[in-house]
Motif scaffolding. Structure first.
Motif, PDB file in Angstrom:
ATOM      1  N   GLU A 165       9.338  -5.405   0.614  1.00 38.79           N
ATOM      2  CA  GLU A 165       8.237  -4.821  -0.164  1.00 38.79           C
ATOM      3  C   GLU A 165       6.980  -4.658   0.677  1.00 38.79           C
ATOM      4  OE1 GLU A 165      11.353  -6.473  -2.524  1.00 38.79           O
ATOM      5  OE2 GLU A 165      10.046  -7.503  -1.059  1.00 38.79           O
ATOM      6  N   SER A 184       6.867  -4.452   3.923  1.00 35.56           N
ATOM      7  CA  SER A 184       7.162  -3.449   4.945  1.00 35.56           C
ATOM      8  C   SER A 184       7.011  -2.047   4.377  1.00 35.56           C
ATOM      9  CB  SER A 184       8.580  -3.650   5.495  1.00 35.56           C
ATOM     10  OG  SER A 184       8.700  -4.901   6.130  1.00 35.56           O
ATOM     11  N   GLU A 185       7.543  -1.834   3.195  1.00 35.42           N
ATOM     12  CA  GLU A 185       7.450  -0.508   2.577  1.00 35.42           C
ATOM     13  C   GLU A 185       5.993  -0.104   2.387  1.00 35.42           C
ATOM     14  OE1 GLU A 185       9.412   1.935  -1.157  1.00 35.42           O
ATOM     15  OE2 GLU A 185       9.119  -0.227  -1.351  1.00 35.42           O
ATOM     16  N   ARG A 186       5.164  -1.057   1.952  1.00 34.16           N
ATOM     17  CA  ARG A 186       3.746  -0.759   1.720  1.00 34.16           C
ATOM     18  C   ARG A 186       3.044  -0.417   3.041  1.00 34.16           C
ATOM     19  NH1 ARG A 186       3.244  -4.079  -1.976  1.00 34.16           N
ATOM     20  NH2 ARG A 186       3.112  -5.950  -0.675  1.00 34.16           N
ATOM     21  N   TYR A 246      16.039  -2.875   4.255  1.00 33.83           N
ATOM     22  CA  TYR A 246      14.921  -2.442   5.092  1.00 33.83           C
ATOM     23  C   TYR A 246      15.090  -0.977   5.509  1.00 33.83           C
ATOM     24  CZ  TYR A 246      12.969  -7.152   5.598  1.00 33.83           C
ATOM     25  OH  TYR A 246      12.371  -8.374   5.364  1.00 33.83           O
ATOM     26  N   VAL A 281      13.717   1.624   3.129  1.00 29.93           N
ATOM     27  CA  VAL A 281      12.265   1.865   3.072  1.00 29.93           C
ATOM     28  C   VAL A 281      11.748   2.452   4.387  1.00 29.93           C
ATOM     29  CG1 VAL A 281      11.946   0.058   1.351  1.00 29.93           C
ATOM     30  CG2 VAL A 281      11.581  -0.497   3.772  1.00 29.93           C
TER      31      VAL A 281
END
Length: 306
Positions: free
Chosen positions: A201, A203-205, A274, A277
């Motif tokens: 989460e 990392s995605e942001r 991972y 994303v």
């Protein structure tokens, strides 16, 4: 998905140990061997026989390997003057036949600076930005021309901007959790953005911020490779996972949450989350450098499935 082996030699490793791991990295088909750039141990380890220098190590490995990429996560901008760093990295790139990558960060570990008499300035981010501009500017100056830079922290006049790397462009890695300045720097200077020790989460942001910053800078966001770094602890069964976790002083449940831990199938599944994303590369932080069977297991049962 590229898998790269990432080591932390300040925790205790000789050059010969690192050479053994690097050769295993190459023989087992991994993409690259990376190492940290630190001079002081962290946590409850003795750190013996003491630290090795990142770029001296990579220079040696450049002559003793043939295929794998070589680099740092991350060289500290506080350790070296930018002109000297540009020379060092270009020379190691020549020695490797064009296989070097430079991860460059601001520097954060004050105790190692104190321990070895390295200045630890209060304002580090501005220095990092100037170092990125200088290092890439020196490499990019056409042969026969000179390079000048007049900044707040560094001043270069009439530099011949030599030597040149073997590669037309050495890939530059920038990473971190900063919400504004870090994505902006990555958009301007980086070929790869690395998110260290973070959840899917988070990392995605952060990947979203970096891609947005790239677009705002007029750059194709798809040009940037997005990557992650996590500690790895894989076992054929629960007992082997527990043994490997104990060897590095970690708990299995914590590693399953914060790292890549468990069976090969579990680790492949988590890497896949991972990848969903945007991550295209993983740096597997290997903390027990004597356990080459661990690398063999990852190569045969994780890497083969990606």
């Amino acid at each position: 998905m590229d898998l790269r082996i990432f080591t932390e030699p300040q925790q205790g490793a000789t050059y010969d140990t690192l050479l053994t791991v690097a050769k295993a990295t190459e023989d087992l088909g991994f993409d690259a061997f990376f190492r940290s750039d630190h001079y002081l141990k962290m946590g409850e380890v003795d750190g013996l026989p003491g630290p090795t220098d990142a770029w001296i190590t990579l220079a040696g490995l450049a002559r003793e390997t043939r295929r794998i990429r070589l680099g740092t996560l991350m060289t500290a901008a506080t350790f070296r003057l930018p002109g000297v760093l540009a020379i060092q990295v270009a020379q190691v790139d020549q020695m490797s036949g064009g296989r070097v990558e430079l991860g460059l960060g601001a520097g954060w570990f004050e105790e190692e600076h104190t321990a070895y008499g390295i200045p630890f300035p209060k304002e580090k981010f501005g220095r990092l930005e100037e170092q990125l501009e200088i290092v890439t500017g020196l490499w990019g100056t056409p042969p026969g021309e000179t390079y000048d830079f007049h900044g707040t922290h560094y001043d270069l006049t009439g530099s011949p901007a030599l030597p040149k790397p073997a590669q037309e462009k050495i890939p530059v890695l920038i990473g971190g959790h900063g919400a504004q300045r870090t994505p902006r720097l990555a958009a301007r200077y980086a070929d790869e953005f690395n998110m260290p020790f973070s959840s899917v989460e988070d990392s995605e942001r952060q990947f979203g911020r970096v891609r947005e910053a790239a677009r705002a800078a007029g750059r194709d966001a798809d040009e940037l490779v997005l990557s992650n770094a996590l500690v790895v602890c894989v076992g054929r069964d629960d007992q082997e996972v527990a043994r490997r976790a104990a060897a590095i002083g970690r708990e299995v449940d914590e590693l399953r949450t914060n790292g890549l831990a468990g069976s090969p199938a579990e680790v492949v599944d988590k890497i896949g989350r991972y990848a969903e994303v945007g991550s295209r590369r993983f740096y597997l932080q290997v903390l027990d450098l004597a356990d080459l069977d661990h690398l063999e297991l990852i190569a045969s049962q994780v890497q083969s499935q990606l």
